[in-house]
Design a protein around this motif. Structure first.
Motif, short mmCIF file in Angstrom:
data_model
loop_
_atom_site.label_atom_id
_atom_site.label_comp_id
_atom_site.label_asym_id
_atom_site.label_seq_id
_atom_site.Cartn_x
_atom_site.Cartn_y
_atom_site.Cartn_z
N LYS A 264 18.38 -45.93 6.14
CA LYS A 264 19.36 -44.85 6.28
C LYS A 264 18.88 -43.83 7.32
N TRP A 265 17.60 -43.47 7.26
CA TRP A 265 17.07 -42.50 8.22
C TRP A 265 17.11 -43.06 9.64
N THR A 268 20.63 -43.04 11.09
CA THR A 268 21.06 -41.69 11.49
C THR A 268 20.35 -41.24 12.75
N GLN A 271 21.69 -42.49 16.22
CA GLN A 271 23.04 -42.17 16.67
C GLN A 271 22.99 -41.21 17.86
N HIS A 276 22.92 -33.81 14.44
CA HIS A 276 22.73 -34.55 13.20
C HIS A 276 22.56 -33.54 12.07
N THR A 314 14.95 -37.45 11.33
CA THR A 314 16.29 -37.92 11.69
C THR A 314 16.94 -37.10 12.80
N VAL A 396 26.17 -42.17 8.17
CA VAL A 396 25.18 -42.18 9.25
C VAL A 396 25.85 -42.14 10.62
N GLU A 397 27.15 -42.50 10.67
CA GLU A 397 27.90 -42.42 11.93
C GLU A 397 28.76 -41.16 11.98
N PRO A 404 26.72 -37.52 12.62
CA PRO A 404 25.78 -38.37 11.87
C PRO A 404 25.02 -37.56 10.83
N VAL A 406 22.43 -37.75 7.21
CA VAL A 406 21.64 -38.45 6.21
C VAL A 406 21.73 -37.65 4.92
#
Length: 607
Positions: A264-265, A268, A271, A276, A314, A396-397, A404, A406
């Motif tokens: 997941k990190w 993110t 991106q 973020h 991230t 994450v997008e 993005p 997390v």
């Protein structure tokens, strides 16, 4: 955008509450006095629309000051933020802690959920209402889980004013709950968080080792016990190195979905769209869950440090901590910890002199279980109803504010600290190959020592209940909370791992372990679970909106013996349950049938 404002006017208190949050209005368009006849000009409209995310804090400000949200107050807040009043009304009525109808300034929330119901909450409510009577100036509201299950039954008193005052009574008696409501400043002080940790001070703890040992208000004490060692190592490793360590550790999310945290990190961080965001989900509303509360109350700086590491890894420079509205002490502890960290250069424009800017903002929830779902949480922060979004796109997008994002819960983030201080290989060696590290379990119900327990993945359910002091006459154990499943008293050899519970036909969920003995009427318990899901469904999708109501109706007929054919109702329950599981948008509807199904199939609840 078509705005339709009414003729209602805010009181001086309501206007002051909004202005304290947003600052004084700059023009008549925003609600200032019409001294300059500028109402025709919508000055500052674009800037106001960019502050839509302050709608929820604004509703809190009014509710905290007055105790309810009037038409005039809502209208004024909408003018200040250029939010259509109809939309704001939809948001205000979405949350259980708000009221758009007049009510007393003092509200006593009495938990009637699973652990408290088993501990006598119905009798407590009846006693409180009889003692207070009419005209007491206190509104008594039956509440879903307050996150105080280790001290059931529980009550939370909130008295509006400047400042708002709160008092917790748990375990509650009629006398103590009435005292908390009538004189919150004179109520007995809430016991320390360490009392919720039977293992407090024990050697070998990784996540709970500071709870009961350090002063939760002292940053110096936290650093003297290893605090900020992990952040220093994070700066040595760099963002990519931190993500590699988290990935190699095998850490997965502790909220129930068990998604690999490192993946997941990484998704993110990679991106290209900016900025973020980092969101900490501290809205643990699953009945029976209170581990995050204990961590935030007993070791708040650990969460601040962990969020800083996650943001650094991230590429996020802003973190949002979405906190349950029913956690007043956690709110005070975290506000203090964030202010201290900011004052000491551990948050802000240049964290630890490393050239990295990161800060944290607390956003309070207001009583909505669905906001534990990540996209519903994003909508809540943005000032919309807390309804889940369809996926893809994934957070994450396109997450918070379309950027993005997390999102992790408190326990997941706090696990990052030992990952970095001891290294990924050592962390991964704890537990099992597919469930690594330590896990926190919230044990309540029919046990001698309820509380939060830390065990390595792989310990059995029997091991945990032995630590908690299992009582005689155990009938069933609920794993995973209302969205989980029941197991029998002869199934205590189930390993407490994600794969072990899955193979046993149940779920680990967020770590709820609720024991029930023969004194607990199981059909009434299942009915309470059905009522919970009916109340908490956001209503966005038909399978959940209709299915949770039909499930409750069928269980009512069975419990009250008003149906001619219990077998027919059970068949209906199965059909409705399958529809909710297969077609609901989010996990609430998909899991609303789990506990009832397991009680029928494993426990023979209605035989």
């Amino acid at each position: 955008m078509d705005l339709h404002f009414g003729d209602s006017k805010p009181t001086d208190d309501e206007r002051a509450a909004v202005d304290a949050l947003l600052g004084p209005p700059e023009s008549s368009w925003e609600g200032a006095d019409r001294s300059d006849a500028d109402l025709r000009w919508a000055r500052g409209g674009r800037a106001a629309r960019d502050r839509r995310d302050l709608l929820l804090p604004g509703l809190h400000a009014i509710n905290d000051r007055v105790g309810w949200i009037s038409d005039g107050a809502l209208d004024y807040l909408c003018r200040r933020l250029t939010v259509p009043p109809a939309e704001a009304y939809g948001v205000a009525t979405f949350y259980a802690m708000f009221s758009v109808k007049p009510r007393p300034a003092t509200v006593l929330h009495v938990c009637t959920d699973l652990a408290c119901a088993a501990a006598g909450a119905p009798q407590l409510c009846a006693g409180i209402e009889e003692r207070l009577g009419l005209g007491s100036g206190v509104a008594v509201e039956r509440s879903p889980c307050l996150g105080l299950c280790e001290r059931a039954p529980a009550a939370l008193a909130i008295r509006a004013g400047d400042p708002v005052r709160t008092a917790v009574s748990a375990p509650a008696t009629v006398h103590d709950a009435v005292l908390a409501a009538s004189a919150p400043d004179s109520a007995p002080e809430e016991p320390p968080a360490a009392l919720a940790v039977p293992q407090a001070g024990q050697d070998g703890l990784m996540l709970l080792h500071r709870v009961g040992v350090v002063d939760p208000a002292s940053l110096d004490d936290y650093r003297a016990h290893g605090g900020y060692t992990a952040l220093c190592r994070a700066f040595e490793l760099g963002p990519a190195g931190v993500i590699r360590e988290v990935t190699d550790s095998g850490l997965v999310g502790r909220g129930g979905a068990a998604f690999p945290t490192g993946r997941k990190w990484q998704a993110t961080a990679s991106q290209p769209d900016r900025p973020h965001y980092l969101v900490c989900n501290a809205d643990e509303s699953e009945p029976g869950t209170f581990k995050d509360r204990v961590l935030m109350e007993g070791d708040p700086y650990a969460l601040v440090e962990a969020m800083t590491i996650a943001g650094y890894a991230t590429g996020a420079h802003q973190g949002y901590l979405y906190l349950r509205g029913e956690y007043p002490r956690a709110l005070h502890r975290l506000e203090h910890a964030i202010a201290q960290a900011r004052a000491r250069g551990l948050l802000g424009d240049d964290v630890l002199g490393q050239g990295y800017a990161f800060d944290i903002e607390i956003r309070r929830g207001a009583g909505a279980y669905i906001c534990g779902e990540e996209t519903a949480l994003f909508n809540s922060i943005e000032g919309y109803r807390g309804e889940p979004r369809s996926k893809p796109p994934f957070p994450v997008e396109k997450g918070l504010f379309g950027k993005p994002t997390v999102e992790n819960n408190v326990e997941t983030l706090v696990n990052v600290l030992p990952v970095l201080t001891m290294g990924a290989p050592a962390y991964a060696a704890i537990g099992t190959p597919r469930s690594t590290g330590p896990k926190l379990f919230c044990v309540s119900g029919s046990v001698e020592r309820p509380g939060v327990y830390e065990l390595p993945f792989g310990a059995t359910l029997g091991d945990l209940l032995t630590l908690a002091g299992m009582r005689d006459g155990l009938r069933a154990v609920l794993l995973g909370g209302a969205a989980g499943g029941f197991v029998r008293a002869d199934e205590l050899d189930i390993p407490l791992t994600f794969e072990g519970t899955r193979e046993a036909g149940t779920t680990l969920g967020s770590g709820v372990v609720m024991a029930f003995d023969d004194s607990v009427p199981l059909p009434r318990l299942l009915l309470r679970i059905a009522e919970f899901f009916r109340d908490e469904s956001c209503g966005q999708c038909v399978p959940c909106r209709v299915g949770t109501v039909r499930q409750e109706e069928a269980l009512h007929r069975i419990v009250e013996r008003t149906g001619a054919d219990a077998a027919g109702d059970i068949a209906l329950l199965r059909e409705v349950g399958r529809a909710m599981r297969d077609a609901s948008i989010c996990g609430l509807g998909q899991t609303a049938w789990n506990a009832v199904e397991s009680a029928i199939d494993r426990l023979g609840a209605y035989e």
